[in-house]
Design a protein around this motif. Structure first.
Motif, PDB file in Angstrom:
ATOM      1  N   GLY A   1       0.816  -1.202   0.000  1.00 30.22           N
ATOM      2  CA  GLY A   1       0.000   0.000   0.000  1.00 30.22           C
ATOM      3  C   GLY A   1       0.854   1.258   0.000  1.00 30.22           C
ATOM      4  O   GLY A   1       2.088   1.207  -0.081  1.00 30.22           O
ATOM      5  N   ALA A   2       0.194   2.398   0.127  1.00 28.96           N
ATOM      6  CA  ALA A   2       0.894   3.688   0.089  1.00 28.96           C
ATOM      7  C   ALA A   2       1.879   3.846   1.237  1.00 28.96           C
ATOM      8  O   ALA A   2       2.833   4.622   1.143  1.00 28.96           O
ATOM      9  CB  ALA A   2      -0.123   4.826   0.113  1.00 28.96           C
ATOM     10  N   ALA A   3       1.657   3.113   2.339  1.00 34.30           N
ATOM     11  CA  ALA A   3       2.566   3.193   3.482  1.00 34.30           C
ATOM     12  C   ALA A   3       3.824   2.366   3.276  1.00 34.30           C
ATOM     13  O   ALA A   3       4.713   2.358   4.135  1.00 34.30           O
ATOM     14  CB  ALA A   3       1.847   2.740   4.752  1.00 34.30           C
ATOM     15  N   GLY A   4       3.903   1.638   2.148  1.00 33.05           N
ATOM     16  CA  GLY A   4       5.071   0.819   1.878  1.00 33.05           C
ATOM     17  C   GLY A   4       5.043  -0.525   2.566  1.00 33.05           C
ATOM     18  O   GLY A   4       6.065  -1.213   2.655  1.00 33.05           O
ATOM     19  N   LEU A   5       3.875  -0.935   3.063  1.00 32.18           N
ATOM     20  CA  LEU A   5       3.713  -2.200   3.776  1.00 32.18           C
ATOM     21  C   LEU A   5       2.653  -3.058   3.100  1.00 32.18           C
ATOM     22  O   LEU A   5       1.723  -2.531   2.473  1.00 32.18           O
ATOM     23  CB  LEU A   5       3.297  -1.935   5.235  1.00 32.18           C
ATOM     24  CG  LEU A   5       4.275  -1.121   6.086  1.00 32.18           C
ATOM     25  CD1 LEU A   5       3.613  -0.721   7.409  1.00 32.18           C
ATOM     26  CD2 LEU A   5       5.546  -1.916   6.348  1.00 32.18           C
ATOM     27  N   PRO A   6       2.746  -4.386   3.233  1.00 25.54           N
ATOM     28  CA  PRO A   6       1.705  -5.248   2.665  1.00 25.54           C
ATOM     29  C   PRO A   6       0.355  -4.979   3.335  1.00 25.54           C
ATOM     30  O   PRO A   6       0.275  -4.812   4.559  1.00 25.54           O
ATOM     31  CB  PRO A   6       2.198  -6.664   2.980  1.00 25.54           C
ATOM     32  CG  PRO A   6       3.662  -6.532   3.231  1.00 25.54           C
ATOM     33  CD  PRO A   6       3.842  -5.169   3.837  1.00 25.54           C
ATOM     34  N   LEU A   7      -0.688  -4.922   2.535  1.00 16.99           N
ATOM     35  CA  LEU A   7      -2.029  -4.689   3.066  1.00 16.99           C
ATOM     36  C   LEU A   7      -2.558  -5.945   3.746  1.00 16.99           C
ATOM     37  O   LEU A   7      -2.303  -7.066   3.301  1.00 16.99           O
ATOM     38  CB  LEU A   7      -2.978  -4.264   1.943  1.00 16.99           C
ATOM     39  CG  LEU A   7      -2.596  -2.987   1.188  1.00 16.99           C
ATOM     40  CD1 LEU A   7      -3.609  -2.717   0.084  1.00 16.99           C
ATOM     41  CD2 LEU A   7      -2.503  -1.797   2.130  1.00 16.99           C
ATOM     42  N   THR A   8      -3.320  -5.743   4.825  1.00 15.84           N
ATOM     43  CA  THR A   8      -3.890  -6.845   5.604  1.00 15.84           C
ATOM     44  C   THR A   8      -5.391  -6.902   5.380  1.00 15.84           C
ATOM     45  O   THR A   8      -6.088  -5.899   5.558  1.00 15.84           O
ATOM     46  CB  THR A   8      -3.616  -6.637   7.106  1.00 15.84           C
ATOM     47  OG1 THR A   8      -2.205  -6.576   7.316  1.00 15.84           O
ATOM     48  CG2 THR A   8      -4.206  -7.767   7.929  1.00 15.84           C
ATOM     49  N   PRO A   9      -5.930  -8.077   4.989  1.00 14.36           N
ATOM     50  CA  PRO A   9      -7.382  -8.191   4.803  1.00 14.36           C
ATOM     51  C   PRO A   9      -8.143  -7.795   6.067  1.00 14.36           C
ATOM     52  O   PRO A   9      -7.815  -8.240   7.176  1.00 14.36           O
ATOM     53  CB  PRO A   9      -7.583  -9.678   4.486  1.00 14.36           C
ATOM     54  CG  PRO A   9      -6.275 -10.121   3.910  1.00 14.36           C
ATOM     55  CD  PRO A   9      -5.229  -9.329   4.649  1.00 14.36           C
ATOM     56  N   LEU A  10      -9.132  -6.919   5.902  1.00 16.10           N
ATOM     57  CA  LEU A  10      -9.987  -6.439   6.991  1.00 16.10           C
ATOM     58  C   LEU A  10      -9.202  -5.714   8.072  1.00 16.10           C
ATOM     59  O   LEU A  10      -9.687  -5.539   9.189  1.00 16.10           O
ATOM     60  CB  LEU A  10     -10.776  -7.604   7.611  1.00 16.10           C
ATOM     61  CG  LEU A  10     -11.593  -8.437   6.633  1.00 16.10           C
ATOM     62  CD1 LEU A  10     -12.337  -9.541   7.365  1.00 16.10           C
ATOM     63  CD2 LEU A  10     -12.565  -7.577   5.850  1.00 16.10           C
TER      64      LEU A  10
END
Length: 324
Positions: free
Chosen positions: A225-234
């Motif tokens: 994501g924009a934060a540079g981290l993998p997105l977490t479902p929910l």
């Protein structure tokens, strides 16, 4: 943190909570962690918009070569598309980016969707037309090649044109009823009318997204994501970065789709972290929830469309700056 979201304070305001978090993590006491170190503030604004939607990472069947089935290119960023980070020229515009092309020594708007032509050497893969269209809306996707290779198309740039809703267009023109204008309903319409007519309708959305190839390092992690981290479902939320800061916890109370563990079709609440943004995410009470990847996540994300109550959780004792 954000230079435009003054309420989020400074890094030093968050350090005590960050430093103590491992102890709560070891004990599995996340609920208590937020009770002990944070205080909620409900977002109140004169802005009319109040909407929570959902997004996901689609999984696409793709081919390295164009075929009758895989006829639409997944576009790589063209060589003449220029990125300008405005903060380099004016600190007040830090975090702002525009894309365009150079003509007669000036940066001008890039062409709209209808006028963009993809060069053969700027293609990541070929896929079904509907898959590519929805990939551009979601911003990233997992690619499963016919030869067994697995990769990811990650957002790289867009043509800086405004986003236009195909769903709203199909409703206004009588092609679909409001109840039919879900992601699944639009896909069925595209399959029914064929690629040429569908392409004409898709041009109602002048925005065009370009991608770059990313390695899938972990099948159990979402896209970056924009934060540079993998997105977490929910667990990950896309917000308007003109008004909010990345990394801020949000508590949302709303109606959520069913068929997803822990989410109900009645008013309920959940804690998410602002880790992403999107071109259509504009407003203080506008959020986009990441539901995961694959068809099952897409089926739920496509039905998420409700108003809600938005709360930000800020470190206790932090002095809020006046709104500007």
């Amino acid at each position: 943190l954000s230079k435009t979201a003054g309420y989020a304070g400074k890094i030093k305001d968050w350090l005590p909570a960050c430093e103590i978090l491992p102890k709560y993590h070891g004990a599995g006491e996340y609920h208590r962690f937020f009770e002990d170190y944070f205080q909620p503030f409900e977002i109140e604004t004169t802005q009319v918009i109040n909407k929570l939607t959902g997004y996901y990472e689609p999984e696409l069947s793709v081919s390295e070569k164009k075929t009758a089935k895989y006829s639409t290119p997944i576009p790589l960023r063209p060589k003449d598309l220029i990125e300008a980070r405005l903060g380099v020229f004016d600190p007040a515009l830090e975090g702002k980016t525009v894309w365009g092309q150079i003509q007669n020594g000036r940066l001008v708007l890039y062409p709209e969707r209808a006028d963009i032509r993809i060069e053969p050497d700027r293609v990541l893969a070929y896929a079904d037309p509907a898959d590519v269209f929805f990939l551009q809306i979601q911003g990233s996707g997992r690619l499963r090649f016919t030869n067994g290779k697995v990769s990811r198309a990650g957002f790289d740039a867009h043509n800086h044109r405004p986003f236009g809703s195909l769903a709203n267009h199909l409703i206004k023109t009588g092609e679909l009823k409001t109840s039919e204008a879900s992601m699944q309903g639009i896909r069925r319409w595209i399959e029914k009318v064929g690629p040429e007519r569908a392409a004409q309708a898709m041009n109602v959305n002048p925005r065009f997204v370009f991608f770059r190839e990313r390695v899938v390092e972990n099948d159990n992690e979402g896209p970056i994501g924009a934060a540079g981290l993998p997105l977490t479902p929910l667990g990950s939320l896309a917000v308007d970065l003109d008004l909010h800061a990345l990394g801020v916890p949000f508590y949302l109370s709303s109606k959520f789709p069913t068929k997803t563990s822990g989410w109900k079709g009645e008013d309920t609440g959940s804690l998410l972290i602002a880790q992403d943004t999107g071109g259509a995410i504009k407003g203080a009470r506008r959020g986009d929830i990441f539901f995961g990847w694959g068809d099952s996540a897409g089926a739920v994300a496509g039905r998420m469309n409700h108003e809600g109550r938005f709360f930000v959780l800020l470190p206790q004792g932090m002095t809020l700056e006046p709104a500007t």
